[in-house]
Each structure stands twice: as C-alpha cells, then as structure tokens.
Scaffold this active site. Structure first.
Site, PDB file in Angstrom:
ATOM      1  N   GLU A 104      -5.897   6.634  -2.027  1.00  8.03           N
ATOM      2  CA  GLU A 104      -5.863   5.610  -0.980  1.00  8.03           C
ATOM      3  C   GLU A 104      -6.362   4.267  -1.507  1.00  8.03           C
ATOM      4  O   GLU A 104      -5.809   3.215  -1.192  1.00  8.03           O
ATOM      5  CB  GLU A 104      -6.708   6.056   0.210  1.00  8.03           C
ATOM      6  CG  GLU A 104      -6.016   7.040   1.122  1.00  8.03           C
ATOM      7  CD  GLU A 104      -4.786   6.438   1.777  1.00  8.03           C
ATOM      8  OE1 GLU A 104      -4.809   5.257   2.173  1.00  8.03           O
ATOM      9  OE2 GLU A 104      -3.774   7.145   1.871  1.00  8.03           O
TER      10      GLU A 104
ATOM     11  N   TYR B 183      -4.288  14.660  -3.088  1.00 10.63           N
ATOM     12  CA  TYR B 183      -4.685  13.994  -1.851  1.00 10.63           C
ATOM     13  C   TYR B 183      -5.798  14.782  -1.157  1.00 10.63           C
ATOM     14  O   TYR B 183      -5.630  15.305  -0.058  1.00 10.63           O
ATOM     15  CB  TYR B 183      -3.466  13.854  -0.939  1.00 10.63           C
ATOM     16  CG  TYR B 183      -3.538  12.682   0.019  1.00 10.63           C
ATOM     17  CD1 TYR B 183      -3.645  11.384  -0.445  1.00 10.63           C
ATOM     18  CD2 TYR B 183      -3.482  12.887   1.390  1.00 10.63           C
ATOM     19  CE1 TYR B 183      -3.686  10.307   0.423  1.00 10.63           C
ATOM     20  CE2 TYR B 183      -3.524  11.825   2.282  1.00 10.63           C
ATOM     21  CZ  TYR B 183      -3.637  10.539   1.786  1.00 10.63           C
ATOM     22  OH  TYR B 183      -3.684   9.466   2.674  1.00 10.63           O
TER      23      TYR B 183
ATOM     24  N   HIS C 199       0.833  -1.210   0.000  1.00 10.41           N
ATOM     25  CA  HIS C 199       0.000   0.000   0.000  1.00 10.41           C
ATOM     26  C   HIS C 199       0.865   1.257   0.000  1.00 10.41           C
ATOM     27  O   HIS C 199       0.686   2.160  -0.833  1.00 10.41           O
ATOM     28  CB  HIS C 199      -0.904  -0.026   1.243  1.00 10.41           C
ATOM     29  CG  HIS C 199      -1.679   1.233   1.474  1.00 10.41           C
ATOM     30  ND1 HIS C 199      -3.043   1.314   1.294  1.00 10.41           N
ATOM     31  CD2 HIS C 199      -1.293   2.477   1.891  1.00 10.41           C
ATOM     32  CE1 HIS C 199      -3.451   2.533   1.575  1.00 10.41           C
ATOM     33  NE2 HIS C 199      -2.403   3.261   1.951  1.00 10.41           N
ATOM     34  N   GLU C 200       1.806   1.324   0.938  1.00 12.14           N
ATOM     35  CA  GLU C 200       2.595   2.544   1.080  1.00 12.14           C
ATOM     36  C   GLU C 200       3.535   2.764  -0.095  1.00 12.14           C
ATOM     37  O   GLU C 200       3.699   3.885  -0.577  1.00 12.14           O
ATOM     38  CB  GLU C 200       3.379   2.507   2.398  1.00 12.14           C
ATOM     39  CG  GLU C 200       2.508   2.428   3.642  1.00 12.14           C
ATOM     40  CD  GLU C 200       1.576   3.620   3.793  1.00 12.14           C
ATOM     41  OE1 GLU C 200       1.773   4.649   3.124  1.00 12.14           O
ATOM     42  OE2 GLU C 200       0.633   3.510   4.584  1.00 12.14           O
TER      43      GLU C 200
ATOM     44  N   HIS D 219       1.822   4.224  -3.026  1.00 14.67           N
ATOM     45  CA  HIS D 219       1.690   5.692  -2.980  1.00 14.67           C
ATOM     46  C   HIS D 219       2.818   6.345  -3.788  1.00 14.67           C
ATOM     47  O   HIS D 219       2.618   7.379  -4.440  1.00 14.67           O
ATOM     48  CB  HIS D 219       1.748   6.190  -1.541  1.00 14.67           C
ATOM     49  CG  HIS D 219       0.439   6.162  -0.821  1.00 14.67           C
ATOM     50  ND1 HIS D 219      -0.728   6.677  -1.361  1.00 14.67           N
ATOM     51  CD2 HIS D 219       0.105   5.682   0.414  1.00 14.67           C
ATOM     52  CE1 HIS D 219      -1.716   6.524  -0.500  1.00 14.67           C
ATOM     53  NE2 HIS D 219      -1.244   5.924   0.587  1.00 14.67           N
TER      54      HIS D 219
ATOM     55  N   HIS E   4      -9.587   8.384   3.760  1.00 14.19           N
ATOM     56  CA  HIS E   4      -9.498   7.025   4.283  1.00 14.19           C
ATOM     57  C   HIS E   4     -10.872   6.412   4.536  1.00 14.19           C
ATOM     58  O   HIS E   4     -10.964   5.222   4.852  1.00 14.19           O
ATOM     59  CB  HIS E   4      -8.691   7.005   5.587  1.00 14.19           C
ATOM     60  CG  HIS E   4      -7.236   7.262   5.386  1.00 14.19           C
ATOM     61  ND1 HIS E   4      -6.639   8.479   5.664  1.00 14.19           N
ATOM     62  CD2 HIS E   4      -6.241   6.471   4.920  1.00 14.19           C
ATOM     63  CE1 HIS E   4      -5.359   8.421   5.381  1.00 14.19           C
ATOM     64  NE2 HIS E   4      -5.082   7.210   4.935  1.00 14.19           N
TER      65      HIS E   4
ATOM     66  N   ASP F 217      -9.678  14.729   7.573  1.00  8.37           N
ATOM     67  CA  ASP F 217      -8.950  13.691   6.828  1.00  8.37           C
ATOM     68  C   ASP F 217      -8.912  14.011   5.335  1.00  8.37           C
ATOM     69  O   ASP F 217      -9.178  13.167   4.485  1.00  8.37           O
ATOM     70  CB  ASP F 217      -9.581  12.324   7.076  1.00  8.37           C
ATOM     71  CG  ASP F 217      -8.754  11.168   6.487  1.00  8.37           C
ATOM     72  OD1 ASP F 217      -7.518  11.327   6.365  1.00  8.37           O
ATOM     73  OD2 ASP F 217      -9.348  10.132   6.135  1.00  8.37           O
TER      74      ASP F 217
END
Length: 785
Positions: free
Chosen positions: A403, A394, A379-380, A383, A479, A474
């Site tokens: 995300e 974002y 996942h990271e 990015h 998210h 957020d």
C-alpha cells in the site's frame, strides 16, 4: 526444568562448525562450502570492512551488500555456483535441487539480476526465492534471500489423488457467480502452513457478477482441503472514505475517430504495443463495459467527466513510468491500460483488479468520482506494477509496504504532472503535495484528504514503529501501518527531492524487493538501489537510513550486528559450593554492542552472575548467555554432585535430532530407544520443551541405562498424550533378574504433567513400553536419583 534447544536449523547468529562441506556446482566443479563465519569474514575482506548485511539464517532471510566475489560471474551457472559455495548463510542444502533460475535480467546500469525460486520435492515454493545481483564486471554485489530451510519434504493431509480438474471444481464451489471471466488458471505450488509444506493447486477464479472478484485458491493435493485464499484485487484504502469532485479543468486528450464517432482510445503509445482504453459500466457492476464514444472531439458533458479524468490520468501514469524508467506500460511488455468508470451505483471505491482499473462515482458525500484524483489513479495502477515485479504479499508488513509503495509513487506521479516535468518543468518538493485522495475525498469538506504522508497521524495512521498496530483485520492493517514507510518516504523526498526519490523507490521495488519483504527489508532494498545509482557513501544513501531511523526502523548509522556468541565451555561438573567462570566470545569481533545477559534454568542447583557460576545443590542447570543485540544464545550444562546419592540419571534428550516419525541422531549413551519413536522439535508441539520423545508405534520402548542407587530413590518424568480407548503406557523396573510393573497408565494428561514414583535400592533399570490403539504420547525429562 528448562533445557538448551539444539537444532540443525539453528539461528544464523550461532557459531557454525568450521568443518567444510563439499557440494557440486552446476558446472560440475567442486565448490567448498565454508562456514557462515568464514563466508562473512571473506566478504568483509573483499569489501574493505564495509560489508552491510542483515542475516537470520534460522529463518532463511539474508541481505548482503558489498563486494561479494573475487571470481567473475558471467552466466546463470556461475550464479548458482556462487549460492552453492555460500549456502551456509541460508542453512540451505542441495542447492541444485532446491533452487531453479526463474529469470536473469540485465538493467540499464549494467547490473544483472538473477532470480532463483526455491523448490521442495520438485515443486516451486510460494514466496521463497533468492536474488543474486552482479555488476558489469561480474562481481556479486548484493544477495537478497528468503528461503525455507526447516522443511525438506512435502507433507500430506490425506491419501487422495486430487487432479487439477478436481481442484478447479473445489475452488469454484467457494463462490457464487453468473459466469467466470475465463477458464480458471491452475499452477502447482508448495504452500507452507503451520510448519509444513503441502503440494497445492493454485486455482485463479475471476468473475464480474454479482460483483468483481479475483481470488487465488490453494487446494491441497491429497485431501482437497482449501488451505488458503488470496484476494487479487487491490482496493484503495478509501473504500469507506470521502473525496472531492472532478475539478472541471480542461485536459488534453488523445482520442480515436471511428467512423463518425470519437472514442476514448489513445493509440499514441502504439510503438510499445499499448493502448489506453476507457469504458463505462453504465452504473452496473460489470467490466470492462462499453467503450466510451462521443459525437464530437469535445467531451464536455457532466456524464463524461469521470471518463475524461480516467483517460487523461492513465496517460500521465504511462508517461511517468516510460519517461523515467523506460517501462512500457504496467507489465513492461506493452499491456493495454484499461479503465472502467461509472461502476455500480454510488460506489465509494476504486480498485485494480489484476488486469485493469475500475472507478466508482462515489455517493457525493464521502467521495466524488474516484477517477478525478491523479494520486488515486497512480496509486491503483502502481499496484499493477508491484504485482508484476516484487509482488509484495498483501498481508501484514509486506502488505502495508504494498500500500505504501502505491501511495508514494501515486504522489510522485501527481507531482510529476503538476509541475509539468514531462515538458521540462522543475519537479518541486512541497509538503502540501504529500497527501492522497484530497481531490475526491469528502468533496464538501475543503482541505481534507484520505491519507497524509507528511503527517500520517492526521488520519489515524502511525508514523513510527512504536505505534505499529497489530490487528487481524484489513489483512493485518495494511491500510493503517502503511503510514510508517509513507512517513519515511516523505522524509527521503524532503532531503533529496522528488526525482531521486522516484528513481530509488522504483529500482528498490523492481530489483531488490521480494514478495515477503518487510519494513526493514524495504530499507535494505532502497539503500542498495541508492548505492547502485549514487554510490555507497552518497547523501542519498544517508537520506534513506536517516528517514527510516526517524520512523523507528534500523539506525541512521551503520552498526556492526552481533551474528553469534559462544562460551569457553559447554559443560561443567561441580561439587556443592564449587564455582566455575564462563566467558563469552562475540562474533564478529568488531560488533557494536557486545553486552550479554546471564540466566540459570535452575537457580536452586546453580546460580550465575556476570559469568561466575556457583553450585548450590545436587542436580543439573543450564546456564545461558544471551546477547542484547539480536538475542543470540550460548549454553553450558552444569552438573552438581551431592553426597546423598551414589548414582543418578537425568536425561532431557537435549541432543536428539529427528522428525515426528524417526530419530536420526543424538540418542544418549546407554539408552535403548526402539524404532517407532520420533522427536518433537519445538516446544509448541510438545507442550513443555524440545526436543522430546514422541512414542508413535505400538510396542515402542524406551529403556534407561543401568544405574546403582545407594538407597531408596525416585523416578520422575514428564508425560503428555492424546491416546484414547485402549492405549496404555507400561512402566517397569528391573532388579538385575526380573522386570516388574511400576504403573500401567491409560489416562494421559492432555496438557502434560510430571509424574513421580519411589524406587527401592535394588532397581537397576527402568523401561517404558507404549501399547497403542490410537494416538501418541510424549515423554521427556526422565530423572532417577
């Protein structure tokens, strides 16, 4: 009264003029710019009536898919010429000055993707670009665009001359830090905010202590005002969640022997110039920290578990992108894959900081070592792939999509490893695999996860647009709302399998999505990617459409959207009790839903039912036909005459065109409007309706044409202003010989009000004169009867 709102920046769905515009392409050939409707008709013909499109010209958003050219495109000049010919789709003028090619790439399928960035006054505009795609035969097959077509010049907030060095100092003062990671990087960009474009310096500030921070700060170039800050670090959604521990399984490691020490350095990817390096922060908030070493080739102590997982999983991520897509590392140019473990103390998070991965150890309750879950690592790192391709902003839907893409590819990376696809294993689809963070979240709670793509509602995420969460927290709920496209991806994979899903999503992300792509735009991008890979009529394309329709985005079947509506007449004059029939023409002719609703701006003057207008009393009313599909509108101004008056005026300045400083066209016949008067173009800045006159300069005047009242009459008008101190609006009447004062207003209504005055029958004209000390006044809906 309500008025029809006309603008040169009218929505793409209104019928455009058929008069061609002449523009010059980059190869000096003359390119005739057809109307939008002509362009779409041409594309429909070239595509055998299978053209797919989603257009909102008023916002500069265009998605087209089909056969779009019968002339061969072979180079960048041809690409620019194609956009020039079809610029009416974007409501965009002067393509040569407004667009510049950033890059042109040919992919493994033979498609060439030409990205053109938008410029205003020679300055690149943030997040505004057009991408033209053409196949190996030189035929244009797809256009994706998001351009600014309402702003033609740069606005200023001040009168200073801020330099890059000044901007750096201003940005640095926004943060407290020990030292910067590197000298701030500066770019000049046009930043759009509140309907204006400003020249800004985008200053990148990055430091590691007291905590890792990476921001882009936008400093306006004439005032030094910071008009936006963007966090470049992409944290996982589990910042406050929980997870399970590193599982203790034995992993094969590529390490490096240096002297008598074994280092967590993988050089097996050296052919691409990439190394995998794993460091420890030793529970400090610093990075990258110290390269991890061991006395033997067996890294088997508890303190090394987090590093083993991070190191091994980084290799899995590399192999996934390399083996499936021939992508050499995150940036596709062989960058090192750097990970730092043991970041901070009991740190419940993992993040991509723009150049490397960082993992906390967790507090043992909410999370265990965050490097212990491959879908978190995937996942990271994804990015990073997104940042270097579509660079999805974002915020709001594009941020939630950012995300979601990381969640989707994170799951696919984990299953790619779980089923040993690299070594010939069968890549299975299993519903239980479609969760995120299950190996590290709440280690003392079996069966828990951070998010579920199969059922987002299990973890308080929506799985349908009907439950979309509108919030300012957020970054607009990135998210939370990611659950909607996550569910769509799960349904896609359930239908066509993991491998095809991975290929479609990667191609959609890297070739067709842009920084402002929203949920519907992602569907369009994925459909185009599936079309490239498997064909327009393939089961894979149907899977995308069906999945997105199931979560409330788009339709599972191709519908023909309404792009415009027109009436058989735009004006009519009636006596009281008279009638007139209005009929609509919907474009395109084969639109799926041609239903319209009818309304009257002034039912006391004229009513409308199914297009039949009936006059009730003297005055004016705007009759509006609005399409159910897309909300496109067309209007007819109905004037009703009565026996009580011999002459009257009613001017709402509907056709005025201009800016806040000058009027460019549309002054009604007989009216005398001096310089120093501009136009409010939207109702939000005039307070009532638009266009409206804005009196800016001292001594600016508005004089009505001559009229003849048979008896006493009434003058009324709408007024709003922020003038203070000694500003005043003088209102006078003319009897054919002399001007005399009606009123001298110095206290202006700040929210707008309608004022009325009696007129005697000798009144021939009315004059408004603004004497300015400071501020402005807005004037609209001048009526004399």
């Amino acid at each position: 009264m309500k008025k029809k709102i006309l603008s040169l920046l009218i929505s793409s769905t209104l019928t455009l003029s058929l008069l061609p515009n002449v523009a010059y392409a980059t190869d000096s050939k003359i390119a005739i710019s057809d109307s939008k409707e002509q362009i779409l008709q041409k594309f429909q013909g070239l595509s055998d009536n299978k053209l797919k499109y989603d257009i909102d010209s008023s916002e500069g958003k265009v998605f087209l898919s089909g056969k779009l050219s019968d002339e061969e495109i072979t180079n960048n000049d041809d690409a620019l010429n194609f956009i020039e010919k079809n610029k009416e789709l974007f409501n965009l003028d002067n393509v040569q000055d407004n667009l510049k090619i950033e890059k042109s790439e040919r992919d493994s399928l033979g498609f060439t993707h030409v990205k053109m960035n938008q410029y205003i006054d020679g300055i690149p505009v943030k997040d505004k670009s057009i991408i033209l795609h053409y196949n190996k035969d030189g035929q244009a097959t797809n256009v994706t665009g998001d351009v600014e077509n309402k702003i033609s010049s740069i606005s200023k907030l001040g009168d200073k001359s801020i330099t890059e060095k000044d901007a750096i100092k201003i940005a640095e003062k926004e943060f407290k830090y020990k030292e910067l990671a590197y000298d701030p990087k500066v770019e000049t960009v046009a930043f759009i905010k509140d309907g204006q474009a400003y020249k800004t310096y985008k200053v990148n500030i990055k430091f590691y202590e007291p905590e890792i921070t990476n921001y882009d700060v936008y400093v306006e170039a004439t005032s030094g005002t910071i008009i936006n800050k963007e966090d470049k670090i992409r944290y996982d959604g589990a910042a406050k969640g929980t997870g399970i521990a590193v599982d203790g399984s034995t992993k094969p490691l590529n390490i490096y022997l240096s002297g008598s020490k074994y280092q967590l350095k993988d050089t097996t990817k050296a052919s691409s110039g990439s190394q995998i390096l794993t460091y420890t922060a030793n529970n400090r908030e610093t990075q990258p920290g110290t390269l991890i070493t061991n006395n033997s080739s067996t890294f088997n102590t508890t303190s090394l578990k987090a590093a083993v997982s991070a190191h091994y999983f980084a290799g899995v991520v590399y192999d996934f992108y390399k083996n499936l897509f021939n992508r050499t590392s995150i940036d596709n140019s062989g960058m090192n894959l750097v990970s730092t473990v043991h970041y901070g103390s009991n740190y419940n998070n993992a993040f991509w900081d723009g150049s490397q991965m960082v993992y906390g150890d967790g507090d043992g309750s909410t999370f265990t070592y965050l490097s212990g879950d491959l879908d978190v690592v995937g996942h990271e790192m994804t990015h990073g792939v997104t940042e270097r391709t579509a660079n999805l902003t974002y915020q709001d839907q594009s941020g939630a999509l950012n995300e979601s893409i990381s969640d989707i590819l994170g799951v696919l990376i984990q299953t790619y490893d779980r089923y040993n696809v690299k070594n010939g294993g069968t890549w299975e689809f299993n519903s239980s695999d479609w969760v995120v963070g299950d190996d590290v979240y709440t280690p003392n709670k079996p069966g828990d996860a951070l998010r579920s793509l199969a059922n987002p509602t299990l973890y308080d995420q929506p799985d349908n647009m009907s439950d979309y969460v509108n919030t300012s927290s957020d970054n607009g709920g990135v998210h939370t709302n990611s659950g909607i496209p996550n569910k769509a991806a799960y349904l896609v994979a359930q239908s066509i399998g993991c491998e095809k899903t991975a290929k479609i999503y990667y191609r959609g992300l890297t070739e067709y999505m842009t920084s402002s792509t929203n949920f519907l735009g992602s569907r369009n991008a994925l459909v185009q990617a599936a079309t490239d890979l498997y064909g327009a009529n393939s089961a894979e394309v149907s899977a995308i459409n069906n999945a997105y329709a199931a979560v409330g985005i788009g339709s599972s079947t191709d519908t023909v959207k309404v792009t415009g509506v027109s009436l058989n007449r735009t004006s009519a004059t009636l006596n009281v009790s008279g009638t007139v029939s209005l009929s609509t023409t919907i474009t395109p002719a084969d639109a799926t839903n041609k239903s319209v609703t009818w309304s009257s701006s002034n039912p006391s003057v004229a009513t409308v039912s199914n297009g039949l207008v009936t006059a009730k009393a003297a005055g004016k009313a705007v009759i509006t036909a609005k399409t159910v599909d897309g909300g496109k509108t067309a209007t007819c101004v109905v004037t009703v005459s009565g026996s009580q008056q011999s002459d009257s005026l009613n001017e709402g300045f509907d056709n005025l065109v201009g800016t806040s400083s000058s009027i460019s066209s549309g002054i009604p016949t007989g009216w005398d409007i001096s310089s120093g008067i501009g136009v409010y173009t939207t109702s939000s800045n005039s307070g009532k309706s638009a266009p409206a006159l804005r009196l800016n300069s001292d001594g600016s005047t508005v004089v009505t044409p001559s009229f003849d009242l048979s008896g006493q009459g009434t003058l009324s008008f709408w007024l709003k202003g922020n003038s203070i101190y000694y500003s005043e609006l003088l209102i006078e009447k003319f009897d054919g010989t002399n001007w005399t004062t009606i009123d001298d207003i110095s206290d202006f209504p700040s929210y707008g009000d309608t004022l009325s005055y009696d007129l005697d029958k000798n009144t021939k004209q009315i004059r408004f004169t603004y004497y300015k000390y400071y501020g402005y006044v807005a004037l609209d809906d001048i009526t004399i009867k």
